[in-house]
Design a protein around this motif. Sequence first.
Motif, PDB file in Angstrom:
ATOM      1  N   THR A   4      -0.105   0.242   2.551  1.00  0.00           N
ATOM      2  CA  THR A   4       1.049   1.004   3.042  1.00  0.00           C
ATOM      3  C   THR A   4       1.372   0.626   4.490  1.00  0.00           C
ATOM      4  O   THR A   4       1.438   1.487   5.365  1.00  0.00           O
ATOM      5  N   PRO A   5       1.574  -0.652   4.781  1.00  0.00           N
ATOM      6  CA  PRO A   5       1.728  -1.093   6.174  1.00  0.00           C
ATOM      7  C   PRO A   5       2.959  -0.523   6.862  1.00  0.00           C
ATOM      8  O   PRO A   5       2.998  -0.435   8.092  1.00  0.00           O
ATOM      9  N   SER A   6       3.975  -0.142   6.098  1.00  0.00           N
ATOM     10  CA  SER A   6       5.216   0.370   6.692  1.00  0.00           C
ATOM     11  C   SER A   6       5.334   1.882   6.511  1.00  0.00           C
ATOM     12  O   SER A   6       6.443   2.428   6.448  1.00  0.00           O
ATOM     13  N   ALA A   7       4.200   2.552   6.436  1.00  0.00           N
ATOM     14  CA  ALA A   7       4.194   3.981   6.131  1.00  0.00           C
ATOM     15  C   ALA A   7       4.986   4.791   7.146  1.00  0.00           C
ATOM     16  O   ALA A   7       4.806   4.645   8.356  1.00  0.00           O
ATOM     17  N   THR A   8       5.849   5.657   6.627  1.00  0.00           N
ATOM     18  CA  THR A   8       6.557   6.623   7.462  1.00  0.00           C
ATOM     19  C   THR A   8       6.186   8.044   7.050  1.00  0.00           C
ATOM     20  O   THR A   8       6.821   9.010   7.474  1.00  0.00           O
ATOM     21  N   THR A   9       5.186   8.163   6.197  1.00  0.00           N
ATOM     22  CA  THR A   9       4.650   9.437   5.753  1.00  0.00           C
ATOM     23  C   THR A   9       3.153   9.272   5.562  1.00  0.00           C
ATOM     24  O   THR A   9       2.614   8.184   5.793  1.00  0.00           O
ATOM     25  N   ASP A  10       2.457  10.320   5.128  1.00  0.00           N
ATOM     26  CA  ASP A  10       1.015  10.243   4.920  1.00  0.00           C
ATOM     27  C   ASP A  10       0.699   9.968   3.453  1.00  0.00           C
ATOM     28  O   ASP A  10       1.228  10.637   2.555  1.00  0.00           O
ATOM     29  N   TYR A  11      -0.185   8.993   3.215  1.00  0.00           N
ATOM     30  CA  TYR A  11      -0.677   8.679   1.883  1.00  0.00           C
ATOM     31  C   TYR A  11      -2.158   9.038   1.836  1.00  0.00           C
ATOM     32  O   TYR A  11      -2.959   8.466   2.581  1.00  0.00           O
ATOM     33  N   THR A  12      -2.500   9.993   0.978  1.00  0.00           N
ATOM     34  CA  THR A  12      -3.866  10.512   0.957  1.00  0.00           C
ATOM     35  C   THR A  12      -4.360  10.696  -0.473  1.00  0.00           C
ATOM     36  O   THR A  12      -3.615  10.542  -1.434  1.00  0.00           O
ATOM     37  N   GLU A  13      -5.642  11.021  -0.611  1.00  0.00           N
ATOM     38  CA  GLU A  13      -6.277  11.392  -1.879  1.00  0.00           C
ATOM     39  C   GLU A  13      -6.027  10.356  -2.984  1.00  0.00           C
ATOM     40  O   GLU A  13      -5.537  10.685  -4.063  1.00  0.00           O
ATOM     41  N   PRO A  14      -6.353   9.087  -2.753  1.00  0.00           N
ATOM     42  CA  PRO A  14      -6.034   8.044  -3.724  1.00  0.00           C
ATOM     43  C   PRO A  14      -6.891   8.114  -4.983  1.00  0.00           C
ATOM     44  O   PRO A  14      -8.016   8.621  -4.973  1.00  0.00           O
ATOM     45  N   ALA A  15      -6.340   7.580  -6.076  1.00  0.00           N
ATOM     46  CA  ALA A  15      -7.042   7.498  -7.359  1.00  0.00           C
ATOM     47  C   ALA A  15      -6.639   6.217  -8.064  1.00  0.00           C
ATOM     48  O   ALA A  15      -5.474   5.822  -8.022  1.00  0.00           O
ATOM     49  N   TRP A  16      -7.611   5.573  -8.734  1.00  0.00           N
ATOM     50  CA  TRP A  16      -7.370   4.310  -9.439  1.00  0.00           C
ATOM     51  C   TRP A  16      -6.916   4.569 -10.872  1.00  0.00           C
ATOM     52  O   TRP A  16      -7.436   5.450 -11.552  1.00  0.00           O
ATOM     53  N   SER A  17      -5.996   3.744 -11.354  1.00  0.00           N
ATOM     54  CA  SER A  17      -5.650   3.757 -12.769  1.00  0.00           C
ATOM     55  C   SER A  17      -6.794   3.133 -13.566  1.00  0.00           C
ATOM     56  O   SER A  17      -7.597   2.370 -13.019  1.00  0.00           O
ATOM     57  N   PRO A  18      -6.909   3.435 -14.867  1.00  0.00           N
ATOM     58  CA  PRO A  18      -8.019   2.907 -15.668  1.00  0.00           C
ATOM     59  C   PRO A  18      -8.111   1.391 -15.699  1.00  0.00           C
ATOM     60  O   PRO A  18      -9.200   0.832 -15.817  1.00  0.00           O
ATOM     61  N   ASP A  19      -6.967   0.696 -15.576  1.00  0.00           N
ATOM     62  CA  ASP A  19      -6.996  -0.764 -15.597  1.00  0.00           C
ATOM     63  C   ASP A  19      -7.204  -1.369 -14.210  1.00  0.00           C
ATOM     64  O   ASP A  19      -7.264  -2.595 -14.061  1.00  0.00           O
ATOM     65  N   GLY A  20      -7.314  -0.526 -13.179  1.00  0.00           N
ATOM     66  CA  GLY A  20      -7.576  -1.018 -11.831  1.00  0.00           C
ATOM     67  C   GLY A  20      -6.396  -1.702 -11.166  1.00  0.00           C
ATOM     68  O   GLY A  20      -6.557  -2.302 -10.105  1.00  0.00           O
ATOM     69  N   LYS A  21      -5.200  -1.575 -11.750  1.00  0.00           N
ATOM     70  CA  LYS A  21      -4.037  -2.275 -11.201  1.00  0.00           C
ATOM     71  C   LYS A  21      -3.163  -1.394 -10.311  1.00  0.00           C
ATOM     72  O   LYS A  21      -2.300  -1.908  -9.595  1.00  0.00           O
TER      73      LYS A  21
END
Length: 347
Positions: free
Chosen positions: A295-312
């Motif tokens: 998220t190099p151009s973030a203008t908001t907060d990105y938190t609490e990440p989770a991976w999809s089952p295929d890892g993509k």
Amino acid sequence: MSVRNRFGTAAAIALMTTVGAVLLSACGPDNSDPGSTAAPSAPGSAAPGTAAPGGGSHSGSPAPGGKEINGTSTANHLTISTGTKTVAMNGTTVDFGTVVRDLAWSPDGKKAVFVNGDGDLMTANADGSGKATLAKASSGDAWSHPTWQHAAKGPGGDSVPNETERYNNIVFTSSKDGVLRLESVPAKGGAVAEFTPSNSEGGDAGTEPQPPKTGNTWANAGGQQAEIAYANTPAGEVYIYDDYIRPATRDIGKGSQPALSPDGNQIVFVRSVNGHDHLFTRSTEHDKKAEKDLTPSATTDYTEPAWSPDGKTVATRTPDGISTVPADGSAAPTQVSTIKGLPSYRP
């Protein structure tokens, strides 16, 4: 701006058609068992390892025209818990009959584990039925963010039934008297024990430095050999603990709220950059420390990440709802839901 503490926060559900909505392929949480709908039940707890009376029920309905709602579908496996009784999944909402906080899924996707309104650990089937209380929190002890530790394969790829059972545990955060620490309980029920990451003693350099015992939080399981990622709040560091062969704890670097990829080869975590919370990924291998800012151009907060089952794909919480971003950083985040809650993927 630091990462917000959202443990146990209840959020109102807003049902809206998302961008790029698709036809709803099922109204229930489990396509393989369409007849598993259970009657609603009143909130309550049961004795450890026993089912609570009643079950859950489906609530919500498709958006006009039969289109997907909530940013969730059978295709993308995304679920969102909001600290209410309902969980968004499969293009609808499922009523669990009790408050659901910090929901996570078992490795086979058949069971959910969460913290209920009384602060106790519970499991339930994907349709909200079959609730069971795994452990009851003592007075003054606040539990949060459980994860399902598991081991499916040995180092050579062979299945290991004994280890699979040994590592069938729920690891979670305990906060008591202002002290954070990790604890665990067998997924089938049993005694709660402190979960203490460590390093093996001995070696050419003598005793290995030991990681912090307190201040640990936000455990997240991944891989096939019971690896656990977690954060240490006082140090502001992210660690990976693996005791499959011998206890070993690796310091990944500055960050918080880590999540391990399904294959255990990647880790995503949160780090504050220029006033906003960004998502970073890196390899979990010792000799590959290059980080990628998703998220190099973030203008908001990105938190609490989770991976999809295929890892993509990585799903992440924002102040406006849930967004997803390619795990390889090939595109900017896209908002997929206006529901404000904790994203998790059901395998």
